[in-house]
Design a protein around this motif. Structure first.
Motif, PDB file in Angstrom:
ATOM      1  N   ASN A   1     -29.013  14.266   2.684  1.00 28.83           N
ATOM      2  CA  ASN A   1     -29.277  16.191   3.187  1.00 28.83           C
ATOM      3  C   ASN A   1     -29.028  16.024   1.145  1.00 28.83           C
ATOM      4  O   ASN A   1     -28.471  15.915   0.858  1.00 28.83           O
ATOM      5  CB  ASN A   1     -27.192  15.702   3.229  1.00 28.83           C
ATOM      6  CG  ASN A   1     -27.190  17.539   3.115  1.00 28.83           C
ATOM      7  OD1 ASN A   1     -28.152  18.001   2.893  1.00 28.83           O
ATOM      8  ND2 ASN A   1     -25.929  17.770   3.130  1.00 28.83           N
ATOM      9  N   PRO A   2     -30.706  16.061   0.900  1.00 27.60           N
ATOM     10  CA  PRO A   2     -30.503  16.151  -0.006  1.00 27.60           C
ATOM     11  C   PRO A   2     -30.219  17.404  -0.947  1.00 27.60           C
ATOM     12  O   PRO A   2     -29.719  17.639  -2.431  1.00 27.60           O
ATOM     13  CB  PRO A   2     -32.353  16.031  -0.304  1.00 27.60           C
ATOM     14  CG  PRO A   2     -32.517  17.000   0.642  1.00 27.60           C
ATOM     15  CD  PRO A   2     -31.297  15.954   1.626  1.00 27.60           C
ATOM     16  N   GLN A   3     -29.530  18.690  -0.699  1.00 26.82           N
ATOM     17  CA  GLN A   3     -28.992  19.858  -0.627  1.00 26.82           C
ATOM     18  C   GLN A   3     -27.222  19.499  -1.349  1.00 26.82           C
ATOM     19  O   GLN A   3     -26.720  19.629  -2.199  1.00 26.82           O
ATOM     20  CB  GLN A   3     -29.092  20.734   0.269  1.00 26.82           C
ATOM     21  CG  GLN A   3     -30.183  21.249   0.991  1.00 26.82           C
ATOM     22  CD  GLN A   3     -30.396  20.540   1.663  1.00 26.82           C
ATOM     23  OE1 GLN A   3     -29.689  19.887   2.524  1.00 26.82           O
ATOM     24  NE2 GLN A   3     -31.465  20.580   1.813  1.00 26.82           N
ATOM     25  N   ALA A   4     -26.811  18.093  -0.506  1.00 29.23           N
ATOM     26  CA  ALA A   4     -25.468  17.827  -1.340  1.00 29.23           C
ATOM     27  C   ALA A   4     -25.829  17.112  -2.745  1.00 29.23           C
ATOM     28  O   ALA A   4     -26.202  16.415  -3.186  1.00 29.23           O
ATOM     29  CB  ALA A   4     -24.434  16.820  -0.684  1.00 29.23           C
ATOM     30  N   ASP A   5     -25.294  17.681  -4.253  1.00 25.74           N
ATOM     31  CA  ASP A   5     -25.512  16.938  -5.037  1.00 25.74           C
ATOM     32  C   ASP A   5     -23.867  16.663  -5.506  1.00 25.74           C
ATOM     33  O   ASP A   5     -23.120  16.983  -6.013  1.00 25.74           O
ATOM     34  CB  ASP A   5     -25.827  19.231  -6.143  1.00 25.74           C
ATOM     35  CG  ASP A   5     -25.544  18.270  -7.361  1.00 25.74           C
ATOM     36  OD1 ASP A   5     -26.203  17.244  -7.726  1.00 25.74           O
ATOM     37  OD2 ASP A   5     -25.578  18.933  -8.748  1.00 25.74           O
ATOM     38  N   HIS A   6     -24.235  15.372  -5.113  1.00 21.65           N
ATOM     39  CA  HIS A   6     -22.648  14.536  -5.616  1.00 21.65           C
ATOM     40  C   HIS A   6     -23.005  13.525  -6.779  1.00 21.65           C
ATOM     41  O   HIS A   6     -24.216  13.097  -6.807  1.00 21.65           O
ATOM     42  CB  HIS A   6     -22.754  13.203  -4.282  1.00 21.65           C
ATOM     43  CG  HIS A   6     -21.194  12.660  -4.177  1.00 21.65           C
ATOM     44  ND1 HIS A   6     -21.145  11.749  -4.685  1.00 21.65           N
ATOM     45  CD2 HIS A   6     -20.683  13.357  -3.392  1.00 21.65           C
ATOM     46  CE1 HIS A   6     -19.786  11.579  -4.503  1.00 21.65           C
ATOM     47  NE2 HIS A   6     -19.628  12.366  -3.727  1.00 21.65           N
ATOM     48  N   CYS A   7     -21.477  13.529  -7.487  1.00 20.69           N
ATOM     49  CA  CYS A   7     -22.359  13.073  -8.720  1.00 20.69           C
ATOM     50  C   CYS A   7     -22.328  12.205  -8.807  1.00 20.69           C
ATOM     51  O   CYS A   7     -23.201  11.443  -9.571  1.00 20.69           O
ATOM     52  CB  CYS A   7     -20.843  13.623  -9.357  1.00 20.69           C
ATOM     53  SG  CYS A   7     -19.075  12.823  -9.235  1.00 20.69           S
ATOM     54  N   ARG A   8     -22.009  10.936  -7.939  1.00 20.99           N
ATOM     55  CA  ARG A   8     -21.588   9.440  -7.254  1.00 20.99           C
ATOM     56  C   ARG A   8     -22.888   9.147  -6.790  1.00 20.99           C
ATOM     57  O   ARG A   8     -23.908   8.443  -7.604  1.00 20.99           O
ATOM     58  CB  ARG A   8     -20.672   9.369  -6.326  1.00 20.99           C
ATOM     59  CG  ARG A   8     -19.343   9.133  -6.816  1.00 20.99           C
ATOM     60  CD  ARG A   8     -18.835   8.725  -8.586  1.00 20.99           C
ATOM     61  NE  ARG A   8     -17.653   8.215  -8.300  1.00 20.99           N
ATOM     62  CZ  ARG A   8     -17.212   7.761  -9.226  1.00 20.99           C
ATOM     63  NH1 ARG A   8     -18.079   7.649 -10.014  1.00 20.99           N
ATOM     64  NH2 ARG A   8     -16.457   6.674  -8.969  1.00 20.99           N
ATOM     65  N   LEU A   9     -23.994   9.891  -6.524  1.00 23.83           N
ATOM     66  CA  LEU A   9     -25.713   9.949  -6.115  1.00 23.83           C
ATOM     67  C   LEU A   9     -25.923   9.819  -7.021  1.00 23.83           C
ATOM     68  O   LEU A   9     -27.022   8.924  -7.643  1.00 23.83           O
ATOM     69  CB  LEU A   9     -25.627  10.706  -5.168  1.00 23.83           C
ATOM     70  CG  LEU A   9     -27.732  11.231  -4.973  1.00 23.83           C
ATOM     71  CD1 LEU A   9     -27.657  10.110  -4.126  1.00 23.83           C
ATOM     72  CD2 LEU A   9     -27.823  11.660  -3.923  1.00 23.83           C
ATOM     73  N   ARG A  10     -25.698  10.989  -8.467  1.00 24.26           N
ATOM     74  CA  ARG A  10     -26.745  10.403  -9.716  1.00 24.26           C
ATOM     75  C   ARG A  10     -26.073   9.380 -10.570  1.00 24.26           C
ATOM     76  O   ARG A  10     -27.495   8.770 -10.751  1.00 24.26           O
ATOM     77  CB  ARG A  10     -26.120  11.865 -10.608  1.00 24.26           C
ATOM     78  CG  ARG A  10     -26.863  12.770 -10.529  1.00 24.26           C
ATOM     79  CD  ARG A  10     -27.070  14.517 -11.449  1.00 24.26           C
ATOM     80  NE  ARG A  10     -25.151  14.343 -11.330  1.00 24.26           N
ATOM     81  CZ  ARG A  10     -24.678  15.577 -11.082  1.00 24.26           C
ATOM     82  NH1 ARG A  10     -24.973  15.985  -9.905  1.00 24.26           N
ATOM     83  NH2 ARG A  10     -23.239  16.061 -10.556  1.00 24.26           N
ATOM     84  N   GLU A  11     -25.041   8.760  -9.982  1.00 22.23           N
ATOM     85  CA  GLU A  11     -24.860   7.856 -10.758  1.00 22.23           C
ATOM     86  C   GLU A  11     -25.090   6.626 -10.376  1.00 22.23           C
ATOM     87  O   GLU A  11     -25.504   4.899 -10.976  1.00 22.23           O
ATOM     88  CB  GLU A  11     -22.916   7.601 -11.376  1.00 22.23           C
ATOM     89  CG  GLU A  11     -22.684   5.963 -11.643  1.00 22.23           C
ATOM     90  CD  GLU A  11     -21.329   6.458 -12.146  1.00 22.23           C
ATOM     91  OE1 GLU A  11     -21.134   5.300 -12.633  1.00 22.23           O
ATOM     92  OE2 GLU A  11     -20.798   7.183 -11.589  1.00 22.23           O
ATOM     93  N   VAL A  12     -25.264   6.355  -9.205  1.00 20.73           N
ATOM     94  CA  VAL A  12     -26.200   5.348  -8.155  1.00 20.73           C
ATOM     95  C   VAL A  12     -27.400   5.125  -8.768  1.00 20.73           C
ATOM     96  O   VAL A  12     -27.957   4.812  -9.294  1.00 20.73           O
ATOM     97  CB  VAL A  12     -25.774   4.899  -6.673  1.00 20.73           C
ATOM     98  CG1 VAL A  12     -26.523   4.520  -5.885  1.00 20.73           C
ATOM     99  CG2 VAL A  12     -24.394   5.013  -6.750  1.00 20.73           C
ATOM    100  N   GLY A  13     -28.575   6.258  -9.099  1.00 24.02           N
ATOM    101  CA  GLY A  13     -29.769   6.358  -8.513  1.00 24.02           C
ATOM    102  C   GLY A  13     -30.292   6.346 -10.357  1.00 24.02           C
ATOM    103  O   GLY A  13     -31.198   5.982 -10.569  1.00 24.02           O
TER     104      GLY A  13
END
Length: 160
Positions: free
Chosen positions: A127-139
């Motif tokens: 679900n790339p629409q979910a702009d989760h801040c934790r996803l950014r940190e892991v990325g």
């Protein structure tokens, strides 16, 4: 060890702990939003049908798991994800992941039983629409790891 080496080690350890917490929160959120595919076979099927919706592939195994079949599956999944531009993260701390994900879905006995049997080695966050801040940190952690010549970034989850 020099004071600079000790400081660098401490900063690296703190960074890994922070990213570990971020990953745990991301996985729990994804599971609650039904954006998490768990299991090697299930993940391979999902990647075959809808790879464009996958934003992160987590491969989980502890050092004592020297299963050749598991390593072959990991190699194939890593190759596919690299070719498809999907971020990959190898994680150790399988017992921690089992407890974490089992605590989210206490009502789903089949899922819990499968996780108890060990099929938690691959997880896809979709679900790339979910702009989760934790996803950014892991990325960001994964991108930084790639810059220091790690083909697949690695993370050790701390048991709590």
């Amino acid at each position: 060890m020099s004071p600079e080496g000790s400081l660098t080690s401490s900063v690296t350890e703190n960074r890994m702990q922070s990213v570990g917490v971020a990953l745990e929160e991301l996985l729990v959120t994804a599971q609650k939003q039904e954006c998490l595919t768990v299991g090697i076979y299930e993940s391979a099927q999902f990647l075959n049908t809808d790879p464009d919706s996958v934003v992160l592939c987590v491969l989980a195994a502890d050092g004592d798991e020297a299963d050749v079949a598991l390593q072959i599956h990991f190699t194939l999944l890593q190759s596919f994800c690299c070719d498809s531009g999907i971020t990959i993260l190898r994680v150790s701390g399988v017992p921690r992941l089992r407890r974490l994900l089992a605590s989210v879905d206490d009502n789903d006995d089949d899922e819990d039983n499968r996780r108890q049997d060990g099929d938690i080695h691959c997880m896809l966050v979709t679900n790339p629409q979910a702009d989760h801040c934790r996803l950014r940190e892991v990325g960001i952690y994964c991108q930084e790891s790639l810059r220091v010549d790690q083909w697949v970034p690695e993370l050790v989850l701390q048991d709590r």
